[in-house]
Design a protein around this motif. Sequence first.
Motif, PDB file in Angstrom:
ATOM      1  N   GLU A  11       8.158  -1.447   6.004  1.00  0.00           N
ATOM      2  CA  GLU A  11       6.626  -0.848   5.986  1.00  0.00           C
ATOM      3  C   GLU A  11       6.381  -0.104   7.026  1.00  0.00           C
ATOM      4  N   LEU A  12       7.032  -0.733   8.621  1.00  0.00           N
ATOM      5  CA  LEU A  12       6.751  -0.042   9.870  1.00  0.00           C
ATOM      6  C   LEU A  12       7.346   1.362   9.707  1.00  0.00           C
ATOM      7  N   LYS A  13       8.459   1.680   8.744  1.00  0.00           N
ATOM      8  CA  LYS A  13       9.010   3.003   8.872  1.00  0.00           C
ATOM      9  C   LYS A  13       8.161   4.252   7.938  1.00  0.00           C
ATOM     10  N   GLN A  14       7.368   3.728   7.366  1.00  0.00           N
ATOM     11  CA  GLN A  14       6.613   4.658   6.338  1.00  0.00           C
ATOM     12  C   GLN A  14       5.899   5.656   7.249  1.00  0.00           C
ATOM     13  N   LEU A  15       5.584   5.608   8.345  1.00  0.00           N
ATOM     14  CA  LEU A  15       4.782   6.563   9.073  1.00  0.00           C
ATOM     15  C   LEU A  15       5.792   7.668   9.205  1.00  0.00           C
ATOM     16  N   LEU A  16       7.116   7.709   9.421  1.00  0.00           N
ATOM     17  CA  LEU A  16       8.116   8.628   9.683  1.00  0.00           C
ATOM     18  C   LEU A  16       8.146   9.754   8.425  1.00  0.00           C
ATOM     19  N   TRP A  17       7.868   8.895   7.225  1.00  0.00           N
ATOM     20  CA  TRP A  17       8.435   9.759   5.916  1.00  0.00           C
ATOM     21  C   TRP A  17       7.445  11.009   5.659  1.00  0.00           C
ATOM     22  N   PRO A  18       6.117  10.900   5.795  1.00  0.00           N
ATOM     23  CA  PRO A  18       5.236  12.173   5.818  1.00  0.00           C
ATOM     24  C   PRO A  18       5.576  13.135   6.670  1.00  0.00           C
ATOM     25  N   VAL A  19       5.850  12.720   7.824  1.00  0.00           N
ATOM     26  CA  VAL A  19       6.238  13.890   9.014  1.00  0.00           C
ATOM     27  C   VAL A  19       7.522  14.623   8.550  1.00  0.00           C
ATOM     28  N   ALA A  20       8.356  13.852   8.090  1.00  0.00           N
ATOM     29  CA  ALA A  20       9.907  14.514   7.676  1.00  0.00           C
ATOM     30  C   ALA A  20       9.823  15.563   6.476  1.00  0.00           C
ATOM     31  N   ASN A  21       8.751  14.917   5.748  1.00  0.00           N
ATOM     32  CA  ASN A  21       8.457  15.850   4.481  1.00  0.00           C
ATOM     33  C   ASN A  21       7.836  17.110   5.031  1.00  0.00           C
TER      34      ASN A  21
ATOM     35  N   THR B   8      -2.897  15.142  -8.426  1.00  0.00           N
ATOM     36  CA  THR B   8      -4.048  15.400  -7.690  1.00  0.00           C
ATOM     37  C   THR B   8      -5.112  16.374  -8.752  1.00  0.00           C
ATOM     38  N   ALA B   9      -6.142  16.716  -8.447  1.00  0.00           N
ATOM     39  CA  ALA B   9      -6.866  17.624  -9.128  1.00  0.00           C
ATOM     40  C   ALA B   9      -6.473  18.911  -9.473  1.00  0.00           C
ATOM     41  N   HIS B  10      -5.439  19.303  -8.611  1.00  0.00           N
ATOM     42  CA  HIS B  10      -5.039  20.648  -8.915  1.00  0.00           C
ATOM     43  C   HIS B  10      -3.294  20.607  -9.161  1.00  0.00           C
ATOM     44  N   ASP B  11      -2.826  19.636  -8.753  1.00  0.00           N
ATOM     45  CA  ASP B  11      -1.118  19.746  -8.794  1.00  0.00           C
ATOM     46  C   ASP B  11      -0.852  18.333  -8.761  1.00  0.00           C
ATOM     47  N   PHE B  12       0.386  18.047  -8.108  1.00  0.00           N
ATOM     48  CA  PHE B  12       0.999  16.876  -7.943  1.00  0.00           C
ATOM     49  C   PHE B  12       1.487  16.827  -6.194  1.00  0.00           C
ATOM     50  N   SER B  13       1.509  15.600  -5.717  1.00  0.00           N
ATOM     51  CA  SER B  13       1.796  15.248  -4.263  1.00  0.00           C
ATOM     52  C   SER B  13       2.522  14.077  -4.371  1.00  0.00           C
ATOM     53  N   TRP B  14       3.045  13.918  -3.032  1.00  0.00           N
ATOM     54  CA  TRP B  14       4.132  12.737  -2.757  1.00  0.00           C
ATOM     55  C   TRP B  14       3.288  11.706  -2.149  1.00  0.00           C
ATOM     56  N   GLU B  15       3.828  10.419  -2.541  1.00  0.00           N
ATOM     57  CA  GLU B  15       3.264   9.208  -1.711  1.00  0.00           C
ATOM     58  C   GLU B  15       4.464   8.446  -1.790  1.00  0.00           C
ATOM     59  N   TRP B  16       4.213   7.499  -0.580  1.00  0.00           N
ATOM     60  CA  TRP B  16       5.399   6.930  -0.195  1.00  0.00           C
ATOM     61  C   TRP B  16       5.075   5.299  -0.351  1.00  0.00           C
ATOM     62  N   GLY B  17       6.082   4.256  -0.707  1.00  0.00           N
ATOM     63  CA  GLY B  17       5.702   3.054  -0.498  1.00  0.00           C
ATOM     64  C   GLY B  17       6.991   2.421   0.018  1.00  0.00           C
ATOM     65  N   ALA B  18       6.777   1.308   0.675  1.00  0.00           N
ATOM     66  CA  ALA B  18       8.167   0.511   1.272  1.00  0.00           C
ATOM     67  C   ALA B  18       8.679  -0.611   0.337  1.00  0.00           C
ATOM     68  N   GLY B  19       9.818  -0.795   0.331  1.00  0.00           N
ATOM     69  CA  GLY B  19      10.405  -2.057  -0.403  1.00  0.00           C
ATOM     70  C   GLY B  19      10.175  -3.350   0.258  1.00  0.00           C
ATOM     71  N   ASP B  20      11.146  -4.082  -0.229  1.00  0.00           N
ATOM     72  CA  ASP B  20      10.815  -5.478   0.753  1.00  0.00           C
ATOM     73  C   ASP B  20      11.621  -5.741   1.702  1.00  0.00           C
ATOM     74  N   GLU B  21      12.475  -4.925   2.254  1.00  0.00           N
ATOM     75  CA  GLU B  21      13.255  -4.998   3.270  1.00  0.00           C
ATOM     76  C   GLU B  21      12.534  -5.299   4.530  1.00  0.00           C
ATOM     77  N   HIS B  22      13.360  -5.887   5.504  1.00  0.00           N
ATOM     78  CA  HIS B  22      12.637  -6.555   6.500  1.00  0.00           C
ATOM     79  C   HIS B  22      11.961  -5.763   7.368  1.00  0.00           C
ATOM     80  N   GLY B  23      10.838  -5.388   7.527  1.00  0.00           N
ATOM     81  CA  GLY B  23      10.270  -4.455   8.479  1.00  0.00           C
ATOM     82  C   GLY B  23      10.032  -2.985   7.891  1.00  0.00           C
TER      83      GLY B  23
ATOM     84  N   TRP C  63       0.507  -0.956  -0.080  1.00  0.00           N
ATOM     85  CA  TRP C  63       0.040   0.005   0.051  1.00  0.00           C
ATOM     86  C   TRP C  63       0.799   1.289   0.056  1.00  0.00           C
ATOM     87  N   LEU C  64       0.422   2.393  -0.318  1.00  0.00           N
ATOM     88  CA  LEU C  64       1.069   3.636  -0.445  1.00  0.00           C
ATOM     89  C   LEU C  64       0.414   4.694   0.597  1.00  0.00           C
ATOM     90  N   LEU C  65       1.347   5.326   1.096  1.00  0.00           N
ATOM     91  CA  LEU C  65       1.107   6.402   2.101  1.00  0.00           C
ATOM     92  C   LEU C  65       1.185   7.874   1.548  1.00  0.00           C
TER      93      LEU C  65
END
Length: 222
Positions: free
Chosen positions: A147-157, A130-145, A4-6
Amino acid sequence: MAQWLLRSEHHLPQETLNSLEGRLCVGLVNTVHPRSGRHAHDSLTGYPDLVGWNRSVGMLTEEQEHHLLQEACTHPQEAIKTFERAIALREAIYSVFSAVAGGSVPQSEDLGLIQRIFAEAMAHASLFPTAHDFSWEWGAGDEHGEELKQLLWPVANSAIELFTSSEEWKRIKECPGCGWLFLDTSKNGNRRWCSMDECGSRAKMRRRYARKRSTRLPSAQR
């Protein structure tokens, strides 16, 4: 491949962003409240709380929430490490914002941590229209665990976007009563308190009490 993508905070309704004081990163910082005094309360005590908070503000769907909680159970050590890093990121953002609000120079260590997690986020980022511009989305790779790190990425951005916005940067303020951070979007830029109903009202009552006490004291005791 990511299951899934965040998406970034920009898909959130304005009402939600207002409740976060304008930015996802500011909302995360304010999960400790009050910041000052002896009765500080931290709403985040473990990775499940971090997931729950993201769900509560609309960053996760119910399905994504359940998936991450299951992943945390499957990879408990990774969940612990990720949570500790999330708290470190939160505190680094707070330290930088607090310094800016106080007119001082942020610590390079805090900026460095935020930049490192932002660089990690960009390594997993992709643009979507998006309807008006572009935005970021994040997806995890196959590395062990990972996906758990994804929650940090929108915050840092979110933090980096705020740091590099000349309009928002100058609006960062810290409530002198409780340490709550906020973006001052008032017309005259003169907002001082997190809320006039809370810290503002208490400060007003303290001043009133001090004036009354002063007038009651004999002149020899003043």
